[in-house]
Structures are given as C-alpha cells and as structure tokens.
Design a protein around this motif. Structure first.
Motif, PDB file in Angstrom:
ATOM      1  N   ILE A   1       0.819  -1.227   0.000  1.00 29.15           N
ATOM      2  CA  ILE A   1       0.000   0.000   0.000  1.00 29.15           C
ATOM      3  C   ILE A   1       0.847   1.270   0.000  1.00 29.15           C
ATOM      4  N   CYS A   2       1.841   1.302  -0.879  1.00 29.02           N
ATOM      5  CA  CYS A   2       2.732   2.462  -0.974  1.00 29.02           C
ATOM      6  C   CYS A   2       2.101   3.620  -1.719  1.00 29.02           C
ATOM      7  N   ASN A   3       0.991   3.379  -2.423  1.00 26.12           N
ATOM      8  CA  ASN A   3       0.376   4.435  -3.221  1.00 26.12           C
ATOM      9  C   ASN A   3      -0.734   5.163  -2.462  1.00 26.12           C
ATOM     10  N   VAL A   4      -0.437   5.598  -1.264  1.00 22.54           N
ATOM     11  CA  VAL A   4      -1.397   6.335  -0.442  1.00 22.54           C
ATOM     12  C   VAL A   4      -1.633   7.724  -1.030  1.00 22.54           C
ATOM     13  N   LEU A   5      -0.564   8.406  -1.398  1.00 21.81           N
ATOM     14  CA  LEU A   5      -0.660   9.768  -1.916  1.00 21.81           C
ATOM     15  C   LEU A   5      -0.774   9.764  -3.435  1.00 21.81           C
ATOM     16  N   VAL A   6      -1.195  10.904  -3.992  1.00 18.99           N
ATOM     17  CA  VAL A   6      -1.264  11.052  -5.443  1.00 18.99           C
ATOM     18  C   VAL A   6      -0.169  12.001  -5.907  1.00 18.99           C
ATOM     19  N   PRO A   7       0.361  11.785  -7.121  1.00 21.88           N
ATOM     20  CA  PRO A   7       1.351  12.730  -7.646  1.00 21.88           C
ATOM     21  C   PRO A   7       0.657  14.028  -8.065  1.00 21.88           C
ATOM     22  N   ARG A   8       1.259  15.173  -7.717  1.00 21.11           N
ATOM     23  CA  ARG A   8       0.675  16.477  -8.055  1.00 21.11           C
ATOM     24  C   ARG A   8       1.577  17.296  -8.979  1.00 21.11           C
ATOM     25  N   ASN A   9       2.848  16.900  -9.097  1.00 20.16           N
ATOM     26  CA  ASN A   9       3.790  17.623  -9.953  1.00 20.16           C
ATOM     27  C   ASN A   9       4.940  16.687 -10.310  1.00 20.16           C
ATOM     28  N   GLU A  10       5.904  17.212 -11.058  1.00 21.44           N
ATOM     29  CA  GLU A  10       7.030  16.393 -11.526  1.00 21.44           C
ATOM     30  C   GLU A  10       7.840  15.782 -10.386  1.00 21.44           C
ATOM     31  N   SER A  11       7.915  16.467  -9.250  1.00 21.07           N
ATOM     32  CA  SER A  11       8.737  15.943  -8.153  1.00 21.07           C
ATOM     33  C   SER A  11       8.082  14.752  -7.447  1.00 21.07           C
ATOM     34  N   SER A  12       6.780  14.614  -7.555  1.00 16.43           N
ATOM     35  CA  SER A  12       6.121  13.462  -6.918  1.00 16.43           C
ATOM     36  C   SER A  12       5.657  12.421  -7.941  1.00 16.43           C
ATOM     37  N   ALA A  13       5.760  12.736  -9.225  1.00 17.91           N
ATOM     38  CA  ALA A  13       5.373  11.789 -10.281  1.00 17.91           C
ATOM     39  C   ALA A  13       6.592  10.982 -10.687  1.00 17.91           C
ATOM     40  N   VAL A  14       6.964  10.027  -9.842  1.00 18.33           N
ATOM     41  CA  VAL A  14       8.207   9.280 -10.020  1.00 18.33           C
ATOM     42  C   VAL A  14       7.966   7.780  -9.924  1.00 18.33           C
ATOM     43  N   PHE A  15       8.995   7.036 -10.266  1.00 25.98           N
ATOM     44  CA  PHE A  15       8.998   5.586 -10.109  1.00 25.98           C
ATOM     45  C   PHE A  15       9.945   5.288  -8.964  1.00 25.98           C
ATOM     46  N   SER A  16       9.420   4.899  -7.811  1.00 32.80           N
ATOM     47  CA  SER A  16      10.265   4.596  -6.657  1.00 32.80           C
ATOM     48  C   SER A  16      10.274   3.096  -6.412  1.00 32.80           C
TER      49      SER A  16
END
Length: 168
Positions: A124-139
C-alpha cells in the motif's frame, strides 16, 4: 424494570462460561488458526495496493479501495492523477501493475488538464497522489538492474548533464 440488567448479565456470564469450557476441552489445530485469520497471503511476497478506477479524488479512492492482494505478476502500485488548471482533482486511478506499466511516469498537460502518474514498490505504498514532476516518479525498493556495474543509458545521460553543467 430493574430485573432486565440482571437477566442480561446472567445470560452473558452463562454464554462466556460455556465458551470457556468448550475452548478448554479442545486443542486448536493449524486449520483452526487459518480459519481464524483468513487474510493469509495468496503467494510468497504478496502485497496490496490501493485500487480504484476514476475516483473523484484521493480520499474517495483510498476510502473505498478493496482490500485485496495484487496478482502474482504485479510488483508495483500505479497511480494516475488528473487535475484541472486550478489544481483540483478531476479523477484518480490506482491499481497493481507490472514493471512495463511503470516505465512512463511524470506529468503531461493535455486539453487543459494536468495528468501525473507514479509507481512505487511496497505494500500500500500508493497512499498519496502525484501532483507535480517531483512526486510523479517511479520509486523502487529493490535494484532494477542486475549486479553488473554497467551504467544504464538514463544514468549515463544524467551524469553527462551534471558534468557539462558544472564545467560551464
């Protein structure tokens, strides 16, 4: 009227006493334990992702996400977040995916909407949503390449850009 609380207590104590007597005379087996805990993993290394399709926002997605394990081939949790020009959520989609579906993360603007996608590895690592380039990543928590020390093309171009920018 005061007799009802006394009757209720007596019935409750009788039920508890019967349950304790029955549990003392019976040994639990592994089958009983498995039945008591039906959430055993379906395969080794199984994990869960928040899962929804076109939810109104992140809260609605996470709130109604079914609590199920990802299929055996899926190793990552994917999130696609569509936002209006003012940054308000339009839709959120989350699901379990394979690595192939995680290769294109980031943000794009199309038809007046910004669409950001991200992937992560873990329960369940996808709790948050990406809002910009800094959070829209592949971790990823595990190495994506073999133990060879060869640089991947993306890493090579990154290092080249860092050295070029530093020498100017």
């Amino acid at each position: 009227m005061e007799a009802w609380p006394t009757v209720a207590r007596v019935l409750l104590l009788t039920t508890v006493a019967d349950w304790l007597k029955a549990s003392q005379s019976r040994d639990f087996t592994m089958k009983d334990i498995i039945l008591l805990h039906p959430s055993t993993t379906p395969h080794p290394g199984a994990f869960k992702c928040f899962t929804c399709q076109d939810a109104a926002d992140n809260y609605e997605c996470n709130r109604w996400a079914p609590d199920v394990y990802c299929p055996k081939g899926a190793r990552y949790c994917y999130t696609r977040h569509t936002m209006a020009k003012n940054g308000d959520s339009v839709s959120v989609t989350k699901r379990c995916v394979t690595m192939d579906e995680c290769l294109f993360t980031g943000c794009v603007t199309s038809s007046g909407y910004q669409v950001c996608s991200s992937c992560c590895e873990g329960n369940i690592c996808n709790v948050l949503v990406p809002r910009n380039e800094s959070s829209a990543v592949f971790s990823s928590t595990s190495p994506l390449v073999s133990s060879s020390r060869r640089l991947q093309p993306a890493a090579l171009s990154f290092l080249l850009s860092v050295f070029t920018a530093g020498s100017v």
